[in-house]
Design an enzyme around this catalytic site. Structure first.
Site, PDB file in Angstrom:
ATOM      1  N   HIS A  44       0.881  -1.179   0.000  1.00 42.65           N
ATOM      2  CA  HIS A  44       0.000   0.000   0.000  1.00 42.65           C
ATOM      3  C   HIS A  44       0.916   1.227   0.000  1.00 42.65           C
ATOM      4  O   HIS A  44       1.342   1.682   1.059  1.00 42.65           O
ATOM      5  CB  HIS A  44      -0.870   0.018   1.260  1.00 42.65           C
ATOM      6  CG  HIS A  44      -1.762  -1.177   1.408  1.00 42.65           C
ATOM      7  ND1 HIS A  44      -3.089  -1.172   1.007  1.00 42.65           N
ATOM      8  CD2 HIS A  44      -1.537  -2.413   1.917  1.00 42.65           C
ATOM      9  CE1 HIS A  44      -3.623  -2.364   1.280  1.00 42.65           C
ATOM     10  NE2 HIS A  44      -2.711  -3.132   1.829  1.00 42.65           N
ATOM     11  N   PHE A  45       1.232   1.742  -1.189  1.00 50.26           N
ATOM     12  CA  PHE A  45       2.186   2.854  -1.272  1.00 50.26           C
ATOM     13  C   PHE A  45       1.505   4.230  -1.233  1.00 50.26           C
ATOM     14  O   PHE A  45       2.140   5.247  -1.460  1.00 50.26           O
ATOM     15  CB  PHE A  45       3.087   2.699  -2.499  1.00 50.26           C
ATOM     16  CG  PHE A  45       4.201   1.667  -2.336  1.00 50.26           C
ATOM     17  CD1 PHE A  45       4.449   1.057  -1.112  1.00 50.26           C
ATOM     18  CD2 PHE A  45       5.010   1.321  -3.418  1.00 50.26           C
ATOM     19  CE1 PHE A  45       5.484   0.116  -0.961  1.00 50.26           C
ATOM     20  CE2 PHE A  45       6.044   0.389  -3.284  1.00 50.26           C
ATOM     21  CZ  PHE A  45       6.277  -0.210  -2.061  1.00 50.26           C
ATOM     22  N   ASN A  76      -6.744   0.728  -2.321  1.00 49.56           N
ATOM     23  CA  ASN A  76      -7.490   1.478  -1.282  1.00 49.56           C
ATOM     24  C   ASN A  76      -6.863   2.842  -1.030  1.00 49.56           C
ATOM     25  O   ASN A  76      -6.404   3.153   0.054  1.00 49.56           O
ATOM     26  CB  ASN A  76      -7.587   0.666   0.017  1.00 49.56           C
ATOM     27  CG  ASN A  76      -6.239   0.272   0.581  1.00 49.56           C
ATOM     28  OD1 ASN A  76      -5.265   0.113  -0.154  1.00 49.56           O
ATOM     29  ND2 ASN A  76      -6.172   0.118   1.891  1.00 49.56           N
ATOM     30  N   HIS A 167      -9.329  -9.861   0.421  1.00 48.99           N
ATOM     31  CA  HIS A 167      -9.216  -9.607   1.854  1.00 48.99           C
ATOM     32  C   HIS A 167     -10.392 -10.349   2.482  1.00 48.99           C
ATOM     33  O   HIS A 167     -11.528  -9.881   2.432  1.00 48.99           O
ATOM     34  CB  HIS A 167      -9.281  -8.106   2.143  1.00 48.99           C
ATOM     35  CG  HIS A 167      -9.118  -7.792   3.598  1.00 48.99           C
ATOM     36  ND1 HIS A 167      -8.078  -7.029   4.087  1.00 48.99           N
ATOM     37  CD2 HIS A 167      -9.852  -8.153   4.680  1.00 48.99           C
ATOM     38  CE1 HIS A 167      -8.185  -6.949   5.408  1.00 48.99           C
ATOM     39  NE2 HIS A 167      -9.255  -7.606   5.788  1.00 48.99           N
ATOM     40  N   ASP A 294       2.449  -6.789   2.802  1.00 48.42           N
ATOM     41  CA  ASP A 294       1.310  -5.966   3.214  1.00 48.42           C
ATOM     42  C   ASP A 294       1.817  -4.664   3.833  1.00 48.42           C
ATOM     43  O   ASP A 294       1.297  -4.193   4.856  1.00 48.42           O
ATOM     44  CB  ASP A 294       0.381  -6.719   4.179  1.00 48.42           C
ATOM     45  CG  ASP A 294      -1.002  -6.082   4.245  1.00 48.42           C
ATOM     46  OD1 ASP A 294      -1.240  -5.088   3.529  1.00 48.42           O
ATOM     47  OD2 ASP A 294      -1.843  -6.582   5.012  1.00 48.42           O
ATOM     48  N   HIS A 298       1.483   3.856   8.315  1.00 46.49           N
ATOM     49  CA  HIS A 298       0.737   4.944   8.949  1.00 46.49           C
ATOM     50  C   HIS A 298       1.753   5.681   9.822  1.00 46.49           C
ATOM     51  O   HIS A 298       2.741   5.075  10.259  1.00 46.49           O
ATOM     52  CB  HIS A 298      -0.387   4.399   9.825  1.00 46.49           C
ATOM     53  CG  HIS A 298      -1.425   3.624   9.072  1.00 46.49           C
ATOM     54  ND1 HIS A 298      -2.401   4.217   8.298  1.00 46.49           N
ATOM     55  CD2 HIS A 298      -1.634   2.288   8.959  1.00 46.49           C
ATOM     56  CE1 HIS A 298      -3.169   3.277   7.759  1.00 46.49           C
ATOM     57  NE2 HIS A 298      -2.718   2.096   8.138  1.00 46.49           N
TER      58      HIS A 298
END
Ligand code: DOR
Ligand code: ZN
Length: 406
Positions: A44-45, A76, A167, A294, A298
């Site tokens: 998730h970049f 996402n 997912h 994964d 954050h």
């Protein structure tokens, strides 16, 4: 010219490489072993929309540092990548950022399945690596938790010969259990709310859909015994089901909450040690096919919030290979298993062509995970200060050699 001499191959021979390059490098690699450039099928970049957590400038440096040269990025984003227009826009942004740091990383994108945009899948079928289905809610607002949408997505994927990456957590159960535990404030409760049954219910549903439609289904971040049992049985029956696990599920368990609190929160959540150890067995038995980091960064400020406000997700692309090599040194995994999980099985499942990328590894180097050296923008790791034996030392990619020890 890059000259590498005497490097050990995975088949036990000594080899020398000559690579055309503007750099002049002569390397005696007697102590090193050559792996292919690794593939991370799950990152998730954060582009577009959450560049303060990560962007492709920081992520590209983190990727090479981890021994990876190819990544598959999840949809996402803000806004989510669910249409052709957004896919085109996302690619333009990524290419610009990769150009700015002069790292032409190999990458693929998933399209998010969304019940109001199924027609978009047809338009982009040749430009994506697969479609991503969130059966349970996670970071962002992508969600497909109703029967008819799931049926439609699986049917379309089969028709277009696309992999569906899933997912697998059951949304209805998550909501029920969230209510049940609503008075509990510690991060630990995350693992109770999203219990192994929550994941198993969704995996059972996926298997039903695969039976009906014959879709190639890639179950992401498998973390529990009940999921493994269902997947093993489905594979035995010859269904085209593939399973990924994640470094945090392999190397951390619910004991980690005491020290890490919000930094141990991700979806699906950490499990007990029993589940964790079952993942290693499943690797040996071929039930688990791949490892995706994964990588879901954050900020520390976000992760320090109380339970309920802290987001789920941990960074992982820079620490996965050292964790796996350390597990090799502990006798938990073989080198052939590591390379299958992080490269060959992924190439096979997604029909990727092999390339010339290499990562040179020192199996005997011992080093502590130093958060201050990480390239990820978020600047922390759940594995901070872990002493690991076995580190990548050079990534060779795009006619250049990257010294990872600097
Ligand atoms: O823990 C997670 N973080 N799980 C997901 O499914 C999404 C990810 C994120 O994007 O932060
Ligand atoms: Zn993810």
């Amino acid at each position: 010219m890059i000259e590498i001499s005497n490097v050990l191959t995975l088949t036990g021979e000594r080899k020398s490489f000559l690579i055309k390059s503007n750099d002049t490098v002569k390397l005696d690699a007697t102590n090193l072993i050559a792996f292919p450039g690794l593939i991370d099928p799950h990152v998730h970049f954060r582009v577009p929309g959450q560049e303060y957590k990560e962007d492709w400038c920081s992520a590209a440096a983190a990727t090479l540092r981890g021994g990876y040269t190819t990544v598959f990025d999840m949809p996402n984003n803000l806004p989510p990548c669910i249409t052709q227009a957004r896919l085109v826009e996302k690619k333009e942004l990524i290419n610009r950022q990769l150009q700015a740091v002069d790292i032409p990383l190999r990458y693929q994108l998933y399209l998010g399945a969304d019940k109001n945009h199924f027609d978009e899948i047809y338009k982009v079928k040749k430009e994506i690596i697969g479609i991503k289905v969130f059966m349970g809610s996670s970071t962002g607002d992508l969600l497909m938790d109703d029967e008819s949408s799931l049926h439609a997505a699986f049917a379309i994927a089969t028709k277009l010969n696309l992999v569906v990456a899933i997912h697998a957590e059951d949304e209805e159960m998550i909501q029920q259990r969230r209510l049940k535990y609503k008075s509990h404030a510690s991060h630990y409760i995350h693992s109770e709310i999203r219990s192994p049954e929550v994941a198993a219910k969704a995996v059972a549903k996926v298997i039903e859909l695969v039976k009906l439609y014959g879709t190639r289904a890639y179950i992401l971040h498998v973390s529990s015994i009940s999921e493994l049992e269902l997947i093993a049985k489905a594979k035995k029956a010859g269904l085209p089901i593939f399973a990924e696990t994640s470094p945090h599920h392999l190397f951390l368990d619910t004991d980690a909450y005491t020290k890490l609190q919000g930094k141990a929160q991700m979806n699906p959540p950490l499990r007990s040690k029993e589940h964790r150890l079952a993942l290693f067995e499943a690797i040996h038995e071929g039930v688990i096919d791949t490892i995706g980091s994964d990588h879901a960064p954050h900020t520390l400020a976000e992760k320090s919030k109380p339970y309920g406000e802290s987001p789920s997700g941990v960074p992982g692309i820079e620490t996965n290979l050292p964790l796996l090599l350390n597990a090799y040194n502990q006798g938990l995994l073989s080198l052939n298993e590591i390379v299958a999980l992080t490269c060959y099985n992924i190439q096979k499942l997604f029909n990727l062509e092999a390339n010339e990328d290499l990562v040179l590894v020192d199996l005997n180097q011992e080093k502590v995970v130093d958060q201050s050296k990480l390239k990820t923008k978020c600047g922390w790791s759940p594995f901070a200060d872990w002493k690991l034996k076995g580190w990548p030392v050079y990534t060779i990619f795009n006619n250049r050699i990257y010294n990872l020890q600097k």
